[in-house]
Design an enzyme around this catalytic site. Structure first.
Site, PDB file in Angstrom:
ATOM      1  N   ILE A  14      -8.016 -88.037  20.188  1.00  0.00           N
ATOM      2  CA  ILE A  14      -7.091 -88.393  19.325  1.00  0.00           C
ATOM      3  C   ILE A  14      -5.654 -88.541  19.827  1.00  0.00           C
ATOM      4  O   ILE A  14      -4.734 -89.426  19.087  1.00  0.00           O
ATOM      5  CB  ILE A  14      -7.088 -87.474  17.942  1.00  0.00           C
ATOM      6  CG1 ILE A  14      -8.651 -87.307  17.403  1.00  0.00           C
ATOM      7  CG2 ILE A  14      -6.115 -87.657  16.903  1.00  0.00           C
ATOM      8  CD1 ILE A  14      -9.097 -88.466  16.698  1.00  0.00           C
ATOM      9  N   PHE A  15      -5.130 -87.664  20.672  1.00  0.00           N
ATOM     10  CA  PHE A  15      -3.875 -87.511  21.173  1.00  0.00           C
ATOM     11  C   PHE A  15      -3.920 -87.068  22.587  1.00  0.00           C
ATOM     12  O   PHE A  15      -4.778 -86.298  22.865  1.00  0.00           O
ATOM     13  CB  PHE A  15      -3.200 -86.463  20.544  1.00  0.00           C
ATOM     14  CG  PHE A  15      -1.682 -86.134  21.009  1.00  0.00           C
ATOM     15  CD1 PHE A  15      -0.802 -87.177  20.962  1.00  0.00           C
ATOM     16  CD2 PHE A  15      -1.813 -84.911  21.792  1.00  0.00           C
ATOM     17  CE1 PHE A  15       0.303 -86.630  21.586  1.00  0.00           C
ATOM     18  CE2 PHE A  15      -0.458 -84.568  22.479  1.00  0.00           C
ATOM     19  CZ  PHE A  15       0.558 -85.603  22.294  1.00  0.00           C
ATOM     20  N   ARG A  37     -16.033 -81.204  15.652  1.00  0.00           N
ATOM     21  CA  ARG A  37     -15.270 -80.048  16.204  1.00  0.00           C
ATOM     22  C   ARG A  37     -13.945 -80.418  16.923  1.00  0.00           C
ATOM     23  O   ARG A  37     -13.939 -81.702  17.455  1.00  0.00           O
ATOM     24  CB  ARG A  37     -16.279 -79.309  17.388  1.00  0.00           C
ATOM     25  CG  ARG A  37     -17.402 -78.796  17.103  1.00  0.00           C
ATOM     26  CD  ARG A  37     -17.351 -77.492  16.391  1.00  0.00           C
ATOM     27  NE  ARG A  37     -18.490 -76.804  16.100  1.00  0.00           N
ATOM     28  CZ  ARG A  37     -18.882 -76.758  14.935  1.00  0.00           C
ATOM     29  NH1 ARG A  37     -18.465 -76.877  13.782  1.00  0.00           N
ATOM     30  NH2 ARG A  37     -20.209 -75.783  14.686  1.00  0.00           N
ATOM     31  N   ARG A  64       9.656 -69.671  23.688  1.00  0.00           N
ATOM     32  CA  ARG A  64       8.369 -70.298  23.397  1.00  0.00           C
ATOM     33  C   ARG A  64       8.265 -71.070  22.210  1.00  0.00           C
ATOM     34  O   ARG A  64       8.249 -70.400  21.132  1.00  0.00           O
ATOM     35  CB  ARG A  64       7.086 -69.359  23.442  1.00  0.00           C
ATOM     36  CG  ARG A  64       7.048 -68.592  24.725  1.00  0.00           C
ATOM     37  CD  ARG A  64       6.473 -69.760  25.827  1.00  0.00           C
ATOM     38  NE  ARG A  64       5.949 -69.112  27.126  1.00  0.00           N
ATOM     39  CZ  ARG A  64       5.341 -69.990  28.233  1.00  0.00           C
ATOM     40  NH1 ARG A  64       5.480 -71.222  27.874  1.00  0.00           N
ATOM     41  NH2 ARG A  64       5.007 -69.344  29.217  1.00  0.00           N
ATOM     42  N   GLU A  96       9.132 -69.348  39.188  1.00  0.00           N
ATOM     43  CA  GLU A  96       9.477 -68.476  38.122  1.00  0.00           C
ATOM     44  C   GLU A  96      10.375 -67.308  38.383  1.00  0.00           C
ATOM     45  O   GLU A  96      11.223 -66.659  37.792  1.00  0.00           O
ATOM     46  CB  GLU A  96       8.441 -67.940  37.145  1.00  0.00           C
ATOM     47  CG  GLU A  96       7.898 -69.236  36.258  1.00  0.00           C
ATOM     48  CD  GLU A  96       7.026 -68.944  35.331  1.00  0.00           C
ATOM     49  OE1 GLU A  96       7.063 -67.828  34.912  1.00  0.00           O
ATOM     50  OE2 GLU A  96       6.582 -69.660  34.523  1.00  0.00           O
ATOM     51  N   GLU A 140      12.840 -78.495  35.329  1.00  0.00           N
ATOM     52  CA  GLU A 140      14.027 -78.791  34.598  1.00  0.00           C
ATOM     53  C   GLU A 140      13.954 -78.408  33.209  1.00  0.00           C
ATOM     54  O   GLU A 140      14.909 -78.071  32.648  1.00  0.00           O
ATOM     55  CB  GLU A 140      14.346 -80.321  34.892  1.00  0.00           C
ATOM     56  CG  GLU A 140      13.329 -81.142  34.154  1.00  0.00           C
ATOM     57  CD  GLU A 140      13.914 -82.623  34.606  1.00  0.00           C
ATOM     58  OE1 GLU A 140      13.612 -83.464  33.632  1.00  0.00           O
ATOM     59  OE2 GLU A 140      14.320 -82.914  35.495  1.00  0.00           O
TER      60      GLU A 140
END
Length: 184
Positions: A14-15, A37, A64, A96, A140
């Site tokens: 779908i995406f 599902r 987040r 990180e 970035e």
């Protein structure tokens, strides 16, 4: 065939995004009936329980968007296509935190939300940390603040719900258990 297995009859994407895709499958259930599902497809990720020589846990704080808040977490990141999890762990730790590790130890893998996503998360323990003189740059669009805390402080942050994501809570509980087992 497992007694609970569902047979995929039809599958439709779908995406398709940069990090995830959404797929809807029509499945035949073990009783012969049909159902749909909805699944989020994810390439998988790693998370790193990084422990400094003075026994501090390396954490990052970052915003987040799905949680609409900044979260305190262990360093983590998604697998790149064809990349082995241990290489992702080393890369993400460097990007990180600016640390390189001498030892990387596999802890476990688990599905993060198997009711609707196929993401599998691999957790590693990194020790023998050395600060890089020229650390790799973070993505970035990634803004993180480094924190180094004792195990006791990390447990307190979990207890106070200041650490509230599953991978970090798991890693801290794992560190607690290791401390108990090593004390015996």
């Amino acid at each position: 065939m497992h007694k609970f297995e569902e047979i995929t009859v039809k599958s439709e994407t779908i995406f398709k995004g940069k990090m995830i895709s959404l797929q809807v499958d029509e499945v035949q259930l073990p009783n012969g009936k049909y159902s749909k599902r909805e699944m989020i497809k994810h390439p998988g990720a790693v998370a790193i329980l990084a422990i400094t020589d003075d026994k501090k846990i390396v954490l990052v704080e970052q915003y987040r968007k799905p949680a609409n808040q900044a979260l305190i977490e262990i360093p983590a990141g998604k697998l790149e296509p064809g990349e082995k999890p241990e290489l992702t762990a080393v890369r993400e730790l460097e990007e990180e935190t600016g640390y390189r590790c001498e030892k990387l130890e596999f802890i476990t893998s688990f599905y993060t939300a198997p009711g609707f996503a196929d993401e599998i998360l691999h957790i590693y323990k990194a020790t023998g940390l050395k600060k890089l003189e020229e650390p790799k740059t973070a993505d970035e669009d990634e803004f993180v603040e480094l924190m180094e805390v004792t195990l006791e402080k990390a447990v307190q942050l979990v207890t106070e719900n200041k650490i509230c994501d599953a991978k970090t809570t798991f890693a801290i509980q794992y560190a607690q258990l290791q401390e108990v087992l090593n004390a015996k």
